[in-house]
Design a protein around this motif. Sequence first.
Motif, PDB file in Angstrom:
ATOM      1  N   LYS A  93     -17.367 -48.730 -50.811  1.00  0.00           N
ATOM      2  CA  LYS A  93     -17.652 -50.025 -51.424  1.00  0.00           C
ATOM      3  C   LYS A  93     -16.433 -50.930 -51.315  1.00  0.00           C
ATOM      4  N   VAL A  94     -16.638 -52.213 -51.564  1.00  0.00           N
ATOM      5  CA  VAL A  94     -15.581 -53.209 -51.472  1.00  0.00           C
ATOM      6  C   VAL A  94     -15.019 -53.437 -52.867  1.00  0.00           C
ATOM      7  N   CYS A  95     -13.690 -53.457 -52.963  1.00  0.00           N
ATOM      8  CA  CYS A  95     -13.022 -53.692 -54.247  1.00  0.00           C
ATOM      9  C   CYS A  95     -13.262 -55.138 -54.673  1.00  0.00           C
ATOM     10  N   GLN A  96     -13.610 -55.352 -55.954  1.00  0.00           N
ATOM     11  CA  GLN A  96     -13.893 -56.702 -56.453  1.00  0.00           C
ATOM     12  C   GLN A  96     -12.618 -57.521 -56.625  1.00  0.00           C
ATOM     13  N   ASN A  97     -11.481 -56.845 -56.800  1.00  0.00           N
ATOM     14  CA  ASN A  97     -10.226 -57.569 -57.046  1.00  0.00           C
ATOM     15  C   ASN A  97      -9.549 -58.016 -55.751  1.00  0.00           C
ATOM     16  N   CYS A  98      -9.404 -57.086 -54.790  1.00  0.00           N
ATOM     17  CA  CYS A  98      -8.605 -57.394 -53.600  1.00  0.00           C
ATOM     18  C   CYS A  98      -9.420 -57.487 -52.313  1.00  0.00           C
ATOM     19  N   GLY A  99     -10.647 -56.951 -52.294  1.00  0.00           N
ATOM     20  CA  GLY A  99     -11.476 -57.041 -51.097  1.00  0.00           C
ATOM     21  C   GLY A  99     -11.290 -55.896 -50.121  1.00  0.00           C
ATOM     22  N   HIS A 100     -10.452 -54.926 -50.421  1.00  0.00           N
ATOM     23  CA  HIS A 100     -10.269 -53.770 -49.543  1.00  0.00           C
ATOM     24  C   HIS A 100     -11.379 -52.743 -49.798  1.00  0.00           C
ATOM     25  N   HIS A 101     -11.611 -51.889 -48.797  1.00  0.00           N
ATOM     26  CA  HIS A 101     -12.650 -50.866 -48.916  1.00  0.00           C
ATOM     27  C   HIS A 101     -12.058 -49.598 -49.523  1.00  0.00           C
ATOM     28  N   HIS A 102     -12.900 -48.915 -50.320  1.00  0.00           N
ATOM     29  CA  HIS A 102     -12.511 -47.616 -50.869  1.00  0.00           C
ATOM     30  C   HIS A 102     -13.767 -46.840 -51.221  1.00  0.00           C
ATOM     31  N   LYS A 104     -16.471 -44.753 -53.475  1.00  0.00           N
ATOM     32  CA  LYS A 104     -16.969 -44.863 -54.844  1.00  0.00           C
ATOM     33  C   LYS A 104     -16.386 -43.729 -55.675  1.00  0.00           C
ATOM     34  N   GLY A 105     -16.112 -44.024 -56.921  1.00  0.00           N
ATOM     35  CA  GLY A 105     -15.571 -42.997 -57.812  1.00  0.00           C
ATOM     36  C   GLY A 105     -14.084 -42.786 -57.649  1.00  0.00           C
ATOM     37  N   ARG A 106     -13.439 -43.575 -56.795  1.00  0.00           N
ATOM     38  CA  ARG A 106     -11.987 -43.481 -56.597  1.00  0.00           C
ATOM     39  C   ARG A 106     -11.360 -44.846 -56.801  1.00  0.00           C
ATOM     40  N   LEU A 107     -10.073 -44.828 -57.159  1.00  0.00           N
ATOM     41  CA  LEU A 107      -9.361 -46.088 -57.312  1.00  0.00           C
ATOM     42  C   LEU A 107      -9.130 -46.725 -55.952  1.00  0.00           C
ATOM     43  N   CYS A 108      -9.084 -48.044 -55.950  1.00  0.00           N
ATOM     44  CA  CYS A 108      -8.748 -48.765 -54.719  1.00  0.00           C
ATOM     45  C   CYS A 108      -7.268 -48.523 -54.433  1.00  0.00           C
ATOM     46  N   GLU A 109      -6.963 -48.051 -53.226  1.00  0.00           N
ATOM     47  CA  GLU A 109      -5.573 -47.712 -52.894  1.00  0.00           C
ATOM     48  C   GLU A 109      -4.672 -48.936 -52.924  1.00  0.00           C
ATOM     49  N   HIS A 110      -5.188 -50.077 -52.472  1.00  0.00           N
ATOM     50  CA  HIS A 110      -4.374 -51.292 -52.431  1.00  0.00           C
ATOM     51  C   HIS A 110      -4.000 -51.734 -53.845  1.00  0.00           C
TER      52      HIS A 110
END
Length: 196
Positions: A93-102, A104-110
């Motif tokens: 899925k796409v992170c709502q804050n930064c737009g990077h992909h990650h 589901k169920g995991r924190l966005c690395e960026h």
Amino acid sequence: MIPRLTHVMQLVKNVERNLFHMFGYPPKELALAYVHEKKPITSPKKFSIKDIVGDGLLLAVPKFRRTIEKKLKRKFGSPQYVWKMLVPKNNIKVCQNCGHHHEKGRLCEHCYTKVKKETEEIQAKIQEKLGINPIENDVVVLYKGETLPDEPKEFWKGKRIIEMKKERPQWFSKNLLQKTTQKPSKSTEIKPTDLA
């Protein structure tokens, strides 16, 4: 010629050994004489690990090259046994804050790297001001342009204040460092679990 000579010398040694066993040590007149080269006695070398290892040790080195078929079967499997083809991921899925992909169920690395960097800066500032001794009291972090909230003197008793020389990031809200305002419940009711 040389193999015959060594054979003859070995034969003479065997005869001499048998005579010794039969008659004991004979007098010098009866002793058989044979000529052989003596190697000069050299002093023992110093033990060196380099003499043993040389250029290097080769342990468990494959003797034959692995074929392309075996490589591919190892990587992807084979339809007759285990089929390990690459499967596309559907949980991205796409992170709502930064737009990077990650996933589901995991924190966005960026986003996590930003939080980690900010936390390390706060920790460095705490260590610079308070040292490496254990911190038993609460620490309040104030960014540039922030003032202490209006609280009674008992609230600030024993607290340590750390001032950061930059503005607070938008994603780093003030209530992240505050303790919860909800008081623990005093009810003694036991709620049932695992009803479904």
